[in-house]
Design a protein around this motif. Structure first.
Motif, mmCIF file in Angstrom:
data_model
loop_
_atom_site.group_PDB
_atom_site.id
_atom_site.type_symbol
_atom_site.label_atom_id
_atom_site.label_comp_id
_atom_site.label_asym_id
_atom_site.label_seq_id
_atom_site.Cartn_x
_atom_site.Cartn_y
_atom_site.Cartn_z
ATOM 1 N N SER A 198 36.585 26.862 29.852
ATOM 2 C CA SER A 198 37.498 27.248 30.936
ATOM 3 C C SER A 198 38.782 26.412 30.916
ATOM 4 C CB SER A 198 36.800 27.120 32.292
ATOM 5 O OG SER A 198 36.537 25.747 32.554
ATOM 6 N N ASP A 213 42.443 33.655 26.915
ATOM 7 C CA ASP A 213 41.859 34.049 28.206
ATOM 8 C C ASP A 213 40.886 35.201 28.038
ATOM 9 O OD1 ASP A 213 43.138 32.148 29.616
ATOM 10 O OD2 ASP A 213 44.710 33.444 30.428
ATOM 11 N N THR A 220 32.211 33.537 28.331
ATOM 12 C CA THR A 220 31.633 32.943 29.548
ATOM 13 C C THR A 220 30.695 33.932 30.233
ATOM 14 O OG1 THR A 220 33.704 31.724 29.792
ATOM 15 C CG2 THR A 220 32.204 31.691 31.663
#
Length: 341
Positions: A198, A213, A220
């Motif tokens: 992150s 991103d 994730t």
């Protein structure tokens, strides 16, 4: 032998005979079948003492005695030696498990194997995501704007996700991102890997921030897919047919429990590795309605780290030494496969 050790020898003989014959055991049968070296009268006295101490009891319809939970407990803790697996059993474990193609297959084969070796109901928990570490993250370009992200975990589990990119990604950009992502996450526990990823965009050139991103979001998400953390595989329910005489007390509640994976996970208990096999007998278990059943379980996982548990469950009249040896042997073999994968 002294009175106490002789009484223990009588208890061991009662447990072994009862498990083998499924019949309550009388003093006459014990004297005939076991070289206890004492008179039938002495055996009867020993049995009376064992009954007074709560290790055996007399079912109301029979002259013989059967072990109580307390008797089985003493047997497991003090009197039983693990039966070594025979060469044929070890070969069967190796042959069946070495043919597994992926983690799901390992779990399914382990359940089949355990139930065949023990003639009990076998339960194998799928490795939990939260205990895994990241082994590798691969980025495979499908088209210039579509990526396949592959997450490979220490448990042998593989998660694949497609990413639709906002704009085309060049090979150099992908190569650089692949290196950065693996530097951040490889060898790191899932929860920590997600945190490390992150913060990744703060360290990348702004022209690849968008790509970073998009990929990090998908990785994730794949890491937080906890559906399998509550999953178990069950095999060998048909083995319960052998316990027809205790259907209402032991078999019916167990059949109902087999539908509830959360119940089975609690039955298996906390996974621990290091060769320790946990035996919970009758009332020691977490559910009062399963007070006529016992659980033999252990943890498994790569490099002595328990990522999940496996074991067998069945009526308390089970072959504990044999079940314990089989559970331990299968867990060790599965752990070895996960270590090598």
């Amino acid at each position: 032998m002294g009175g106490q050790s002789r009484r223990l020898a009588v208890l061991r003989a009662i447990v072994e005979d009862y498990v083998a014959t499924e019949e309550p055991v009388g003093s006459k049968a014990l004297v005939e079948r076991h070289q206890l070296g004492v008179s039938p009268a002495t055996v009867r006295n020993d049995m009376a003492a064992l009954e007074d101490e709560g290790y055996i009891h007399q079912p109301h319809t029979s002259a013989g005695r059967v072990p109580t939970d307390k008797g089985y407990r003493l047997f497991v803790d003090k009197l039983s030696t693990l039966k070594p697996m025979s060469a044929a059993e070890r070969r069967a474990i190796a042959t069946l498990l070495d043919g597994a193609v992926d983690l799901d297959d390992v779990v399914q084969r382990s359940v089949r194997l355990l139930s065949q070796l023990t003639h009990q109901v076998a339960i194998v928990q799928y490795p939990t995501l939260s205990r895994s570490t990241v082994r590798h993250i691969e980025l495979v370009p499908i088209t210039p704007t579509r990526l396949m992200v592959i997450l490979i975990l220490s448990t042998g589990r593989v998660e694949q996700r497609l990413v639709e990119l906002g704009h085309e990604a060049g090979e150099d950009e992908l190569a650089a991102l692949r290196v950065r992502i693996n530097q951040a996450a490889s060898g790191v526990r899932i929860a920590d890997a997600a945190t490390a990823l992150s913060t990744l965009r703060d360290d990348v050139p702004h022209e690849v921030a968008g790509l970073t991103d998009e990929v990090v979001a998908v990785v994730t998400e794949a890491m937080s897919d906890h559906r399998s953390d509550e999953r178990v595989a069950v095999g060998g329910a048909a083995n319960l047919a052998r316990y027809g005489d205790s259907f209402d007390s032991a078999v019916r509640p167990l059949l109902e429990a087999l539908e509830e994976h959360v119940v089975l996970l609690r039955l298996l208990g906390e996974a621990t590795t290091g060769g320790g096999v946990t035996v919970r007998i009758g009332h020691e278990g977490p559910y009062s309605e399963l007070a006529s059943t016992s659980v033999v379980a252990t943890g498994y996982g790569p490099s002595h780290e328990a990522v999940a548990a496996l074991g067998v469950v069945g009526p308390t009249r089970m072959d504990y030494p044999g079940s314990m040896a089989a559970v331990r042997a299968v867990a060790r073999y599965v752990s070895r496969i996960l270590d090598e994968s």
